[in-house]
Each structure stands twice: as C-alpha cells, then as structure tokens.
Design an enzyme around this catalytic site. Structure first.
Site, short mmCIF file in Angstrom:
data_model
loop_
_atom_site.label_atom_id
_atom_site.label_comp_id
_atom_site.label_asym_id
_atom_site.label_seq_id
_atom_site.Cartn_x
_atom_site.Cartn_y
_atom_site.Cartn_z
CD GLN A 280 -3.31 -0.03 0.60
OE1 GLN A 280 -3.84 -0.92 1.23
NE2 GLN A 280 -3.71 0.30 -0.61
CB THR B 180 -2.09 -5.13 8.40
OG1 THR B 180 -1.28 -4.60 9.46
CG2 THR B 180 -2.00 -6.64 8.45
CG HIS B 181 -4.34 -2.92 3.72
ND1 HIS B 181 -4.82 -1.65 3.53
CD2 HIS B 181 -4.98 -3.39 4.83
CE1 HIS B 181 -5.71 -1.35 4.48
NE2 HIS B 181 -5.82 -2.40 5.28
CG ASN B 182 1.48 -7.30 4.07
OD1 ASN B 182 0.73 -7.20 5.04
ND2 ASN B 182 2.70 -6.85 4.08
#
Lengths: 258, 573
Positions: B334, B502-504
């Site tokens: 992100q 926490t947007h892997n």
C-alpha cells in the site's frame, strides 16, 4: 466546553447499551459479553461510598501502593531511570512528570516480564549488520540494553561531571541524554541512540498506559491530555460539536469480583 | 511418526475471514469441513478488558508470535534479507478469526478498473504508458462477475454505508444492508471542504454496525458504541464484523464443521497433480498429523499461503531473472504517506471517540477516475478523514521538526491531542518484476522450516503518486477552516520499522494465464485442481482501498467453485 463529571459514567453507558442493544438482542447467538455486562458489580461504584484511602489525596494514601517496589532494577538503576524519565516527561504547569506518575516502576515491571525478555520477538541468530530499513538487529534483549544503557549514563556523567547521572542538575542531565540520543557516546558497545529511543518510548508508555501497569498514577497522565481512558460507549457524545471533558476510567473500573 | 487421520471431504488451512466464509458456505450445502487454525480459540468474552492500549496496541496481544515465525525482508536483491525481529510496518494476525479480528472494518469494493487494469490502461493511454518492469495484469474476473459475491459478503457482515455512492464507483445491485455510521463534526468539515472543491465525498462503508442487525444466516449483532478501540483490538460487543461473530457460528451450527485449534500446517501432501491432504503439527504437544482430504483450501494470510506452496513444492516458484513461474510473484503493498494535517488553535474535537471505520472519503483521485495522461504514475488513492479513536501512547502529535522529548514535547502533545485533523491518501501499489516472495535461504521458524522472504521497495512512480495525492489532501485541508495546515508529500525507501498498513497482497495471484498466475478465476490452482487458494494473496496488484471486502467477495466465489468442483471435478474454467 462541557464537562461530564459523572462518578459512574460506565454504569450510565452500560445501561444505555443494554437499553438500546442488549435488551433488543435477547438470546443472541453471539455477543456473549452482553451477559457479562449485567455483572454483580454493575452498580457497585454508584452505591458504595469511596473509602477514605481513595478520597484522600495525601502522601500516606499514595504510599499504600505496594505494587510500587522493584522487580528488576537495582536501587541505582531505578534512581537513574527515574531521573532520566523525568527529563523526558517533566513536571510542568500541565501537571505531574514521569517521577510522580510512577513511570520508573512501570519500566521496572515491564523489564521483569515478557517484554523485557523480547519473549514474542524473533531473537534467533545469525545477527548481521542491518540497513536502517530492516529494523533492530542487535542481540541485546531490552532488559540487557536498558541495564547497560543506565550504567553507561552514569559512567558518562562521572567522566563529564564527576557525579552519577541522577545527581546532576536538570540542564546537565538534558545534555547527557542529548549526547546519547545523538549517538555522541561510545561506551562498552552500547548503541546509545537505540537505548535512548527505548527509554523514551517506555517513558511515554509509562505516562499513558492504564494505571494497572504501575505508571500513569491516579490516571493523571490521561487527565493532562483530557483522555477519557476506558469508557464503554460514546454513542451519545460522538456527534456533539463541543469538546467533552470526562473523568477518566481505568480497567480497574471494569473488574467484576464475586 | 505422523498420526494418519481418516479422510475428509474438505480441509481448510486458516480460520480467518476466508476460511470462515468457506466453512459456513460449504457446511450449509451439506459438505463436511475440517478447519485447521494454528492459534487459539476466541469469543467476544475475551475482550471484556480489551480497552488496554498497552496490551493490545503496543504489545500486539492479538498478533502472530514472532519468536515462532516471522518474515525476512530486503529492499532489493542486492541486500541480504534480515528477519523482521519485532513488529512495525504490518501486523499478522493469529488465532481463530485471524487478522479479521483486529481490523478496523473499512469496507470498500475494489473499482471496476482494478479488475481490468491492464486492458483499461492500454485502451486509454496506450501500452507504452505502463513502465517496463511494472507487471500489472487483468485479474481474470471482472467487477460485474464479482458483483453478486460482494453483495453476499456485505449482507453477511452487515456493512453500514450510504444509500448512494458517487458514480465513479462500481454499481451496486443491492444497497448496503444498514445505514451509514454517525457523522462527527470533523467528518462534516472534511465533507464540506471536499464538496466546495467539486469533489464527491461519502461516508466510509463500515463493518462496525450502525444499528442492530440480523443477517441472512440469522446471526444477530449489536450496534457499534464508538468506543474508539477497533484496530488491533477485538470488539466486545460483536458490533465489528469478524469471522468469530458472523460465519463461524453458522458453520458450527451445521453439525458438519470441525474446528481444530493449535494446528500449524507445514505441508500440502501431493503427487504432483493433485493434493492428497495436509500435514500439521499440534503446537501444544508437537504431535504431527496427516489429514487426507478430497479438497485442500489455503485460507491463510498472504505470507502463509505463499510459504506453504513453496515449502510443499507445489506450483512453479517465480524467478525474477527469467520471469518464469508464478508462486511468489506480484507482491504488492500500500503506498501510504501522502497526507495533510489541519490544526485548530481555537477548538478541540472529541478525538478519543470513534470507530475503526468511522470517517468520510472520496475517490476522485483513485483508480482511473482522473486523467493520468501527464502523470508519471498509474492508479491513485482513496483520500479520507477517519475518526478511529486516538489513544495517548501511540499518538504523539508534536511538530516533526521540534524536540521529541522534554518539556516542549510534552506541552505540544498535550496541547495538540484534540486539535489536529488528518487527511490521508491510501495509495494503490503496482507490482514490479523485482518485488516478490520466496523462501529465505538462511532463517528458519521454530520448527526449523524456512521463513518467507520479501523483496520490496518504493519506486519513482510511488513517490510521484504520493506527491500528487498529497497536493490534493492539502487543497482539501486548506478549505477546512483550521488555523494552520501542514503537508507530507515525500516517501523514500520502503522501511519495515514504522507501521504503515496490514494490506500485503500478491504471491498466489489469480489470472487467465496459467503461466503467470497461480489460480484461475475460481481461485482453483492451475497446477493442482483440488487445491483452492484464497486471500489478498490472489490480488495481482493492490488497489487504493482496504482489501477485506474484495477478499470476502472472492471467498464467496471460491466457496461456489469448490461446490461445483466437488460435483463434477476438473478445471472450473
């Protein structure tokens, strides 16, 4: 600016919550905590008069905090921590500093437990020199780095001023801490800026963590920031234009005892 | 010796959103399912004392124990990857519900543009607009094809959102099941400023319920209390949709579901063509078990899904030199960092109050909703003001160029605690040939198995995106009636230390081409027809949004796919 100076806002909000949600849900499949809210002490704080110890703001009452004793530090490490934390978060017109808030006890207790041992962190070898983008890569556990750093603070202070750190004037202490912050100190391989950054973070945590951890004494850290602490609900306030000051609540206020 | 168990129809690895949705859908259809979760069990009663910033936010109570397993990281192949020893940039979940427990609940559908990004970019600007090593591709599924599954997800979770959305978003065949969250004075300032500028703000669709809600499965949940403890926390009210309070009770009620906690899957057993089951270790006893199954579903976080394929030697590992192989490719993240702050010397806001997805946002500069002709980047960002509940340890609002400790610092943080509103961009992340996941050659987990290795950095087009989006946040901020505004318009090298998102995404990407994707549009593995892989690991790039609604939609689609597969077998496309 309005004030919400209720002695039992938690009970109010719980009642509201039950009224608007819990009751409507009845035998809900989930949301089991609703049952827990109708606890034995739901009205306890409203009904019971405060004990004399709770209401008296005397030094004697404060000294009754048996949790304020040492689990990890030596006496000298404690004094050094307390002096350094006070410079990081000093007493001023706004209110108490780190010393009065019990921050050094917070740090002591943290170092005695899982956090001090880096228990939930990857500490397996090998250890290589890292790029800054890769984060902490030292073998030191927090408690080891802190203990070495505190010793280094005193050693550096003695070299410069012939006194231990905690005996220096506030201005001298600031200069010593700045030297550590800027890595201008090289003592026994202690990574001075990593030590300082950790001490700074621990100090802020100790000022603002729930008082159950030994700092933020009497929730005064929260009061200075107008932080309401642990409230159950802001449904009635969230749309209000004006700023609302509240007497903070701690996790202690939520404990159900039989 | 591994303990060999009786064969089951379906085994699911990971009990977060994806595992929970698939378990609920399959068991409702009468199919028996075993769910394996490496962590512990959970319920809302665990969160009675959850309003504890130190324990949950600073000490990561709900997150994966890094002493057992972490990831290693390097910016480029020239660096030696080193382990992420403590948490920073992103937070992996653990236990039943996974990261679906500690999320904020912001619930966007990816844009129609996202699913056909390659075709639409080439159509509008020509293929040369796409930089040489930028490996964007169509997803193999269109927004219209995915639309019914978005509806299923939103109805299940009870997403609270506006009756109408701006026209440059995907059309909705069914409105959100509950009305939008409440509007705070600060949200109003953002919305008014954006409207004045001719932009199209709307209230963020939220998985924190705006009112009591009963979903199509009969699950009842209570309204959000705006207590300000969502991200990194569990919800004691069950107001925030998570797998534990929505889909898992449905699976459990069916009598067809067996949930096994403390089971860490280490291998997918296979014969090169099909999977035969999974091997797992009981993390309490150390006992190894083999669970044979007709269908194996990988429903872990991005890193878990990729790592299990690589450790099991299933699928072709991606090689950046030859660009052959698919497992591990198109890792993306992100692109955050663009933002403005509005200071109000003359008033204070109730910023301790809030909810994880309370806020307003706009998409005028997201996707391809604006002309990129003269810009040196593709895609964009959702720009938003959120009121998630500011807490005193993690929020230290002092001027960036001022002291970080001492009296001036203390005074600044106390003074500013409730006086600053932040406008920020959540930037899309484009994949690159050299950004990928593979197994680390040196570092091992607590079982002696290799850690996953991430190679990732921000590139020039990311920096251009941040600069552009930041200028837009500044325009809005300047209209918000504050006494001062500041802007951050610069990002440098990707650094794993500060928290970002926490947007892997990526690593087991979906697509229409078996050579460059791991799964087809039903998330069925090209190289093993009875293996289904679902999660943000399917995303070929990351959009300018939180990923969960899109992951949820994919989970409903894969559930349908598995059912079809169990009836007739073979490839679903």
């Amino acid at each position: 600016m309005t004030k919400r100076q209720s002695k039992q806002p938690v009970d109010e909000s719980r009642r509201k919550f039950l009224k608007y949600s819990g009751a409507a849900l009845g035998g809900a499949v989930v949301g089991g905590v609703i049952g827990g809210l109708v606890g034995s002490n739901l009205n306890k704080s409203a009904k019971e008069a405060p004990t004399p110890q709770e209401s008296e703001e005397t030094p004697t009452a404060r000294d009754q905090d048996y949790n304020h004793a040492l689990m990890f530090f030596s006496q000298e490490q404690f004094q050094t921590t307390e002096a350094a934390a006070e410079r990081i978060y000093p007493k001023d017109d706004n209110g108490p500093g780190a010393q009065e808030l019990g921050v050094a006890f917070f740090i002591d207790h943290q170092m005695a437990g899982a956090y001090g041992f880096n228990a939930r962190e990857y500490m397996s070898p090998p250890f290589y020199k890292a790029e800054a983008s890769q984060g902490y890569q030292l073998t030191f556990k927090r408690r080891e780095l802190l203990a070495l750093g505190l010793d280094a603070l005193n050693e550096y202070s003695e070299q410069k001023h012939n006194k231990k750190f905690y005996k220096l004037s506030p201005e001298e202490q600031d200069a010593v801490l700045t030297a550590f912050e800027k890595d201008e100190v090289d003592l026994k391989d202690v990574p001075a800026s990593a030590f300082f950054a950790m001490l700074r973070n621990l100090t802020i945590e100790g000022a603002y963590a729930d008082p159950l951890y030994g700092g933020n004494r009497n929730m005064d850290g929260w009061r200075m920031r107008n932080y309401p602490g642990n409230q159950m609900s802001f449904t009635e306030e969230i749309e209000k234009e004006e700023f609302i000051k509240m007497e903070p609540l701690s996790l202690r206020d939520h404990l159900q005892t039989s | 010796m591994a303990n060999k168990l009786p064969k089951v129809p379906v085994v699911i690895v990971g009990m977060g959103w994806v595992g929970g949705i698939i378990a609920a859908e399959l068991t409702k259809a009468g199919i028996s399912v075993v769910g394996l979760e490496r962590g512990k069990s959970r319920s809302t009663q665990d969160y009675y004392h959850v309003h504890d910033e130190l324990r949950y936010a600073s000490r990561y109570e709900l997150m994966q124990d890094l002493s057992k397993e972490t990831v290693t990281f390097r910016n480029t192949e020239k660096m030696r990857a080193l382990p992420m020893r403590s948490y920073g940039s992103f937070l992996m979940g653990d236990g039943v519900g996974g990261a679906g427990v500690h999320w904020n609940g912001q619930s966007y559908r990816f844009l129609p543009y996202d699913f056909e990004i390659y075709t639409k970019t080439a159509e509008r600007y020509g293929k040369n607009k796409i930089p040489q090593d930028m490996t964007i591709r169509d997803w193999g599924v269109t927004y219209d094809q995915l639309e019914p599954y978005f509806v299923k997800y939103e109805q299940m979770a009870g997403i609270s959102g506006p009756a109408e959305l701006p026209e440059h978003l995907g059309k909705m065949s069914k409105p959100f099941p509950t009305p939008p969250m409440k509007t705070t004075p600060a949200m109003k300032l953002f919305t008014d400023a954006a409207t004045k500028l001719g932009l199209h703000p709307y209230i963020i669709p939220s998985a924190n319920l705006s009112q009591d809600y009963t979903n199509p499965d009969g699950i009842e949940r209570a309204v959000c209390q705006y207590c300000g403890f969502c991200e990194r926390f569990g919800c004691e009210y069950g107001a925030k949709a998570d797998p534990v309070v929505t889909v898992l009770p449905v699976a459990q009620k069916s009598g067809k579901f067996e949930l096994r906690t403390y089971c860490n899957v280490t291998e997918i057993m296979h014969d090169g063509k099909k999977a035969t089951g999974v091997k797992y270790v009981n993390t309490l006893t150390g006992q190894e078990s083999v669970q044979p199954a007709d269908v194996v579903v990988l429903a872990g976080y991005v890193f878990t899904n990729v790592r299990l394929l690589l450790m099991s030697k299933l699928g072709q590992p991606y090689d950046p030199k030859t660009q052959k192989g698919a497992v591990g490719r198109n890792y993306a993240y992100q692109t955050n960092g663009a933002g403005s702050s509005v200071y109000y010397e003359d008033r204070e806001f109730n910023l301790a109050m809030g909810a994880g997805s309370l806020g307003s946002c706009l998409d005028d500069y997201n996707g391809d909703n604006f002309d990129h002709g003269d810009l040196k980047f593709l895609h964009g960002a959702n720009i938003r003001f959120t009121q998630t509940g500011l807490r005193p340890i993690q929020y230290q609002p002092a001027p960036a160029d001022g002291p970080r400790w001492g009296q001036a610092f203390k005074q600044a943080t106390l003074h500013n605690a409730n006086r600053i509103l932040g406008i920020s961009g959540q930037g899309a992340s484009m994949p690159n040939r050299y950004h990928y996941l593979d197994l680390d050659p040196e570092y091992k987990d607590s079982l002696g198995l290799p850690l996953i290795r991430m190679t990732f950095d921000f590139l020039d087009h990311d920096r251009e995106l941040v600069k552009f989006i930041a200028s837009k946040t500044k325009e809005i901020a300047d209209q918000m009636g504050g006494t001062k505004t500041t802007v951050n318009d610069t990002i440098k090298q990707y650094n794993i230390v500060p928290y970002q998102s926490t947007h892997n995404t990526g690593g087991t990407i979906m697509g229409a081409d078996p050579d460059t994707s791991v799964v087809n549009s039903y998330l069925q593995m090209w190289d093993a027809e009875n293996v289904f892989i679902c999660g943000a690991s399917n995303f070929p790039h990351n959009g300018g949004y939180n990923p969960t609604s899109t992951v949820g939609a994919l989970a409903y689609r894969v559930a349908e796919g598995i059912e079809k597969y169990m009836n007739k077998g073979g490839s679903l496309v």
